[in-house]
Design a protein around this motif. Structure first.
Motif, short mmCIF file in Angstrom:
data_model
loop_
_atom_site.label_atom_id
_atom_site.label_comp_id
_atom_site.label_asym_id
_atom_site.label_seq_id
_atom_site.Cartn_x
_atom_site.Cartn_y
_atom_site.Cartn_z
N LYS A 11 -50.11 -15.07 5.06
CA LYS A 11 -49.47 -14.18 4.10
C LYS A 11 -50.18 -14.30 2.75
CE LYS A 11 -44.94 -14.83 6.29
NZ LYS A 11 -43.56 -15.31 6.10
N GLY A 12 -50.05 -13.27 1.93
CA GLY A 12 -50.63 -13.33 0.59
C GLY A 12 -51.92 -12.56 0.45
N ARG A 13 -52.73 -12.95 -0.54
CA ARG A 13 -53.94 -12.21 -0.89
C ARG A 13 -54.94 -12.17 0.26
NH1 ARG A 13 -58.88 -13.44 -3.95
NH2 ARG A 13 -58.23 -15.62 -4.03
N ILE A 14 -55.07 -13.27 1.00
CA ILE A 14 -56.02 -13.29 2.11
C ILE A 14 -55.63 -12.24 3.14
CG2 ILE A 14 -56.95 -14.67 4.02
CD1 ILE A 14 -56.65 -17.14 2.31
N PHE A 15 -54.33 -12.12 3.40
CA PHE A 15 -53.86 -11.13 4.38
C PHE A 15 -54.29 -9.72 4.00
CE2 PHE A 15 -50.92 -7.93 5.81
CZ PHE A 15 -50.84 -8.19 7.17
N GLU A 16 -54.10 -9.37 2.75
CA GLU A 16 -54.43 -8.02 2.30
C GLU A 16 -55.91 -7.72 2.50
OE1 GLU A 16 -53.16 -7.85 -1.72
OE2 GLU A 16 -51.03 -8.11 -1.27
N GLU A 17 -56.76 -8.67 2.14
CA GLU A 17 -58.20 -8.46 2.25
C GLU A 17 -58.64 -8.47 3.72
OE1 GLU A 17 -60.66 -10.74 -0.43
OE2 GLU A 17 -59.00 -10.97 -1.83
N GLY A 26 -62.22 -0.88 12.72
CA GLY A 26 -61.73 -0.01 13.77
C GLY A 26 -60.38 -0.39 14.36
N TYR A 27 -59.72 -1.35 13.76
CA TYR A 27 -58.40 -1.75 14.25
C TYR A 27 -57.34 -0.96 13.49
CZ TYR A 27 -60.86 -5.42 16.68
OH TYR A 27 -61.72 -6.09 17.51
N ASP A 28 -56.54 -0.22 14.22
CA ASP A 28 -55.58 0.71 13.64
C ASP A 28 -54.30 -0.03 13.28
OD1 ASP A 28 -54.39 2.99 12.74
OD2 ASP A 28 -53.87 3.74 14.74
N LEU A 29 -54.29 -0.67 12.12
CA LEU A 29 -53.13 -1.45 11.68
C LEU A 29 -52.23 -0.60 10.80
CD1 LEU A 29 -54.90 -4.81 10.77
CD2 LEU A 29 -54.08 -4.02 12.99
N LEU A 30 -50.98 -1.03 10.69
CA LEU A 30 -50.01 -0.32 9.87
C LEU A 30 -50.31 -0.53 8.39
CD1 LEU A 30 -46.74 -1.39 11.73
CD2 LEU A 30 -47.93 0.80 11.94
N GLU A 31 -49.92 0.44 7.59
CA GLU A 31 -50.00 0.27 6.15
C GLU A 31 -48.86 -0.64 5.68
OE1 GLU A 31 -52.34 1.38 4.18
OE2 GLU A 31 -53.40 2.45 5.76
N ASN A 32 -49.10 -1.39 4.62
CA ASN A 32 -48.07 -2.24 4.01
C ASN A 32 -47.42 -3.18 5.02
OD1 ASN A 32 -48.43 -0.81 1.53
ND2 ASN A 32 -47.10 0.81 2.31
N MET A 33 -48.24 -3.75 5.90
CA MET A 33 -47.69 -4.64 6.93
C MET A 33 -46.98 -5.85 6.34
SD MET A 33 -50.39 -4.88 10.07
CE MET A 33 -51.73 -5.43 9.03
N GLU A 34 -47.50 -6.34 5.22
CA GLU A 34 -46.94 -7.57 4.67
C GLU A 34 -45.53 -7.39 4.12
OE1 GLU A 34 -48.49 -11.36 2.04
OE2 GLU A 34 -49.21 -9.37 1.57
N GLU A 35 -45.14 -6.13 3.89
CA GLU A 35 -43.82 -5.89 3.33
C GLU A 35 -42.70 -6.05 4.37
OE1 GLU A 35 -43.80 -2.14 1.39
OE2 GLU A 35 -45.45 -2.64 0.03
N GLU A 86 -65.04 -22.26 14.40
CA GLU A 86 -65.21 -21.41 13.22
C GLU A 86 -66.35 -20.46 13.54
OE1 GLU A 86 -66.93 -21.94 8.73
OE2 GLU A 86 -65.59 -23.54 9.47
N VAL A 87 -66.04 -19.18 13.76
CA VAL A 87 -67.03 -18.26 14.31
C VAL A 87 -67.60 -17.27 13.30
CG1 VAL A 87 -66.13 -18.45 16.65
CG2 VAL A 87 -65.23 -16.67 15.13
N LEU A 88 -66.92 -17.06 12.17
CA LEU A 88 -67.42 -16.05 11.23
C LEU A 88 -66.89 -16.30 9.83
CD1 LEU A 88 -69.00 -13.35 10.94
CD2 LEU A 88 -66.83 -12.16 11.40
N ASP A 89 -67.81 -16.26 8.86
CA ASP A 89 -67.42 -16.30 7.45
C ASP A 89 -67.11 -14.87 7.03
OD1 ASP A 89 -67.13 -16.50 4.72
OD2 ASP A 89 -68.99 -17.60 4.39
N LEU A 90 -65.84 -14.60 6.75
CA LEU A 90 -65.42 -13.25 6.39
C LEU A 90 -65.80 -12.88 4.96
CD1 LEU A 90 -61.89 -13.31 8.04
CD2 LEU A 90 -63.95 -12.23 8.94
N GLY A 91 -66.10 -13.89 4.15
CA GLY A 91 -66.53 -13.64 2.79
C GLY A 91 -65.46 -13.14 1.85
N ILE A 92 -64.19 -13.22 2.27
CA ILE A 92 -63.10 -12.70 1.43
C ILE A 92 -62.39 -13.83 0.70
CG2 ILE A 92 -62.74 -10.63 2.81
CD1 ILE A 92 -60.43 -12.06 4.22
N SER A 93 -61.66 -13.47 -0.35
CA SER A 93 -60.90 -14.41 -1.18
C SER A 93 -61.77 -15.58 -1.65
CB SER A 93 -59.68 -14.93 -0.41
OG SER A 93 -58.82 -13.89 -0.05
#
Length: 212
Positions: A11-17, A26-35, A86-93
């Motif tokens: 949850k939090g900033r990492i989730f949003e990014e 290409g993953y069809d996720l919902l908007e505002n999932m964290e809410e 650990e398979v990938l550095d996402l480079g976020i947050s």
């Protein structure tokens, strides 16, 4: 076969990014999932489900196989040293771990006190510096410790440095850079390698495109 994947996301900033990365991949996720107050979100059309977890708990879920894949900060991985890939550095947050304290102060000569929520990282760092310290474990408001004389220094995450500055603290040493990583349960990787590799490739393409 399109195997089902369970993904633990913090949850939090990492989730949003991370969610933005997945959507771009290409993953069809919902908007505002964290809410939502739901802890498990189902996406049957894509055969995935997402578990909403506290950042420090993501690695536990992945290590024990409750989730196939997780997204965790490098700080958590260094602190917990769990049995995950650990398979990938996402480079976020992006941020970093640093030693901080009150300006123009010396650490105590005999076992200086270090307040942190990263006791393993702090112990390892000061051991490498040849210093013997006493760890004081805290879970929040780490900056308070030197202000009230509880600790000589703190080890904590620094993003912009604003929190340190507003509390009259300065950074003394940088320990390590931190970004969020994609982690995988070893058993899941053996059983679902094709599906997991597909996700890694899709996310890698997005990361490379963003870097251009």
């Amino acid at each position: 076969m399109n195997e089902s994947l369970t993904i633990a996301m913090p949850k939090g900033r990492i989730f949003e990014e991370a969610a933005e990365l997945m959507k771009a991949a290409g993953y069809d996720l919902l908007e505002n999932m964290e809410e939502t107050r739901k802890l498990i979100l189902q996406f049957p059309d894509q055969n995935i489900q997402i578990m909403m977890a506290k950042p420090m708990d993501v690695v536990t879920y992945v290590e024990h196989g409750a989730a196939d894949i997780g997204i965790a900060g490098k700080d958590v991985l260094l602190e917990q040293d769990r049995d995950v890939y650990e398979v990938l550095d996402l480079g976020i947050s992006p941020c970093y771990l640093a030693v901080a304290g009150l300006p123009d102060t010396q650490m105590g000569k005999i076992a200086p006190k270090i307040a942190t929520k990263y006791p393993q990282i702090a112990s390892d760092y000061f051991r490498e510096q040849g210093e013997q310290i006493e760890i004081i474990s805290l879970n929040g408001s780490i900056e308070l410790a030197p202000l009230i004389g509880l600790a000589d220094r703190i080890v904590d995450i620094v993003s912009t440095g604003r929190t340190l500055k507003e509390n009259g603290l300065v950074e003394y040493e940088k320990i390590v850079d931190v970004t969020s990583r994609l982690i995988v349960n070893p058993v899941s990787y053996r059983l679902k390698s094709a599906r997991i590799d597909e996700m890694v490739r899709s996310l890698s393409r997005v990361i490379e495109e963003n870097a251009v």
